[in-house]
Structure formats: structure tokens, C-alpha cells
Design an enzyme around this catalytic site. Structure first.
Site, PDB file in Angstrom:
ATOM      1  N   TYR A  31      -0.735  -3.430   3.078  1.00  0.00           N
ATOM      2  CA  TYR A  31      -0.852  -1.992   3.321  1.00  0.00           C
ATOM      3  C   TYR A  31      -1.470  -1.735   4.692  1.00  0.00           C
ATOM      4  CZ  TYR A  31      -2.848   2.700   3.101  1.00  0.00           C
ATOM      5  OH  TYR A  31      -3.218   3.983   3.399  1.00  0.00           O
ATOM      6  N   THR A  83      -5.103   4.369   8.410  1.00  0.00           N
ATOM      7  CA  THR A  83      -6.064   4.003   7.373  1.00  0.00           C
ATOM      8  C   THR A  83      -7.151   3.069   7.886  1.00  0.00           C
ATOM      9  OG1 THR A  83      -6.290   2.764   5.288  1.00  0.00           O
ATOM     10  CG2 THR A  83      -4.473   2.128   6.704  1.00  0.00           C
TER      11      THR A  83
END
Length: 332
Positions: free
Chosen positions: A144, A120
Site C-alpha cells: 500500500y 499516506t
């Protein structure tokens, strides 16, 4: 070179994973999907693929690898909601980092030579410059992003120690749905902006929250690089071919189009496509949200045989809207 075995797709019953399964099958690969259906749907798995309901950290994954002669893994399974990662970090380190460590261990034990990881842009944190290149500093500002970056480090070290090469694909904002209507974003309570907007357009929501109007961007709202999920899926297939053709090489590549749209610009596009006016609910910033994330995608364009085919914001919205309407019919 060709892959002499199957591709195992973890999280293949989920949003991005199911599109990767379609892209692999359409390209002629044999696929086995591993998914515990916590957030995925068994009906989202194409009937051409084998399916095993199991968690990626389960030791039984080794039996799946062996039974299906798996020679490559595409790993999508994990948790993906940034604000939730801030409020429940241990969930993210368990689901994204610890579970992936177990999966990698199973892959090494069974001699799987190729591993593609769903990473990501959140690994960059608040970028020092935009567009962001792969070599720019990695300083995640939420658990995250950190959980994903830790997995990148694991794969780097494992590939140095074992006969496995890998490709980490750093996604920017994934949106849209399969243009043929075979899959799309089906998760209840999804946090993707375009998904939320088309839910509002079909009456599932009474508006769209705009989190932050005071960013240093052209209209004060967050800017993101939106990539069509089917283009992203095809990038995975191209990355797999690269790993098979060049077994001694590993790669980290940004997946984006190299241009960004603000939240308000995206909502304007939804208005144009639907001929409606989506209500904007202006709110404060969410924790862990940087102002602008746009990919420098020059590396992926040079490294793999991939050219985006769906780089059109309104086209992305149209595909997402078509899927939302199909999903509404399915749900009754």
C-alpha cells in the site's frame, strides 16, 4: 487567483473524497465527481456536484475532463487496506499505481494544470524518528505504502516535464465524520480503528481487535496521529488555492495534528463518549504495521492557509458515533 473551471474529484463517493466534495462546494467551487462505485455510494455525492460513474483508468475520463472544463483534479480513488495489500499486492499496484498513471496521462493530455494526490504516512514505513517530517526517509514496509510512493514519484516527474503542478498530501489516520451529518465512513468491513469502535458501540460488532500489545510504545499498542476528516478535507481546499496561486510550485505535505494516541487510549475515549465498555480482543501484530506514526505538521501549517479546527479525540469519536447511528437508521 481563481480557478477558471471545475474540480474533478476521483473517489468522491467514498469516505474522504465525499468530505472533500463538501468542502469544495462549501467554498464555492464547481465539482464533478468521478467514481465507479466499487466501494463508494452514489447517495454520498452531494447533489450540488455533477457525477459520472466511470473508473479513473478509463480513457473516457478525458471526455469528462473536456466536457466539464476541469482545471484541477483531486485524486482519492484507490485501495487502502494495509493487510490486504500484503496478501494481494498486485491489486494495489493495479488500483493505486497503474490506474493513477492512466489518470495522470489523461490529465496531461487535456492540459489540466493542478493535481492533488491522496498519499499516506505509509510511505515512511517504520520511521527512524517520531514525529516524522516530509524529508525523512521513505521506506514503505507494505505494498500500500509503496503503491502510493510510486505515484508521488510519477507526479514529481510529470510536473518537471509538463505544465502541471501538484500537491501530495500524506495522511496520517483519518477519522470522524462531517459534523453536520452529511457524510461519514460508510464502507462495509472498514479497518479504521475509530470506525470499528463505534460499530462495536452501536452493536454491529461484539468487540474490537487490538493487533499487537508488544510494541515499544507507552502501553504496548500502536500509536497513531488521528486527524478529523473534515479538517483534512479543508486542507485539500487550501492546497488547491496554493497550487492555483503559485503555478510553478509543487509540494508534499504531512496531514496530521502532531500528536498520537495508542489503540487503548482511543478505545478509552470511545468508552468515555459512549459510557460503555468496549471489549478489547488482544491479538498478535498484523503484517505491515509500524509501532508509531505521528506527523511533524509544521510544514503544512507554514505552507497553506489551514488551521485545524477539530483537534480533539473525543470530538472525533462523537462525530463518528453520530454518523454510525445515522447510518444504522439508513440501513433500516
Amino acid at each position: 487567483m481563481t480557478l477558471n473551471g471545475k474540480v474533478m474529484v476521483t473517489g468522491g463517493a467514498g469516505y474522504i473524497g465525499s468530505h472533500a466534495v463538501l468542502a469544495l462546494l462549501d467554498a464555492g467551487y464547481q465539482v464533478v465527481v468521478v467514481d465507479n462505485l466499487v466501494t463508494g455510494f452514489d447517495w454520498a455525492v452531494d447533489e450540488r456536484a455533477a457525477f459520472v460513474n466511470i473508473a479513473v483508468e478509463d480513457p473516457g475520463v478525458r471526455d469528462v475532463i473536456r466536457a466539464h472544463d476541469v482545471k484541477a483534479i483531486m485524486h482519492f480513488a484507490g485501495s487502502v487496506v494495509v493487510p490486504e495489500s500484503v496478501s494481494d499486492p498486485l491489486k494495489y499496484y493495479r488500483n493505486n499505481t497503474a490506474a493513477t498513471r492512466s489518470l495522470i496521462e489523461s490529465a496531461v493530455a487535456e492540459g489540466v494544470p493542478h493535481f492533488i494526490f491522496s498519499s499516506t504516512a505509509a510511505t515512511y514505513g517504520t520511521p527512524e524518528r517520531v514525529p516524522i517530517a516530509e524529508g525523512d526517509p521513505k521506506a514503505p514496509i507494505n505494498p500500500y505504502g509503496m503503491s502510493k510512493l510510486m505515484t508521488e514519484f510519477m507526479l514529481r516527474d510529470v510536473s518537471a516535464a509538463h505544465p502541471m503542478n501538484h500537491c501530495c498530501l500524506r495522511y496520517f489516520n483519518v477519522a470522524g465524520a462531517d459534523p453536520e451529518g452529511r457524510s461519514g465512513q460508510s464502507t462495509v468491513g472498514a479497518t479504521h480503528l475509530i470506525k470499528i469502535a463505534v460499530e462495536a458501540a452501536t452493536g454491529k460488532r461484539d468487540g474490537v481487535g487490538v493487533f499487537g500489545t508488544d510494541f515499544e510504545t507507552r502501553d504496548g499498542t500502536g500509536v497513531r496521529d488521528y486527524i478529523h476528516v473534515s479538517d483534512l478535507a479543508e486542507a485539500h481546499v487550501a492546497a488547491l488555492k496554493l497550487l492555483v496561486d503559485r503555478p510553478g510550485e509543487s509540494h508534499v505535505l504531512n496531514c496530521g495534528y502532531g500528536r498520537g494516541f495508542s489503540v487503548l487510549e482511543v478505545l478509552d475515549a470511545v468508552d468515555r463518549v459512549t459510557n460503555l465498555t468496549i471489549e478489547r480482543k488482544l491479538q498478535g501484530r498484523r503484517p505491515g504495521d509500524p509501532a508509531e506514526l505521528v506527523a511533524d505538521n509544521s510544514a503544512i501549517l507554514k505552507t497553506i492557509d489551514w488551521t485545524p479546527k477539530r483537534d480533539d479525540l473525543e470530538g472525533i469519536v462523537r462525530d463518528a458515533l453520530a454518523w454510525e447511528r445515522k447510518l444504522a437508521e439508513r440501513q433500516g
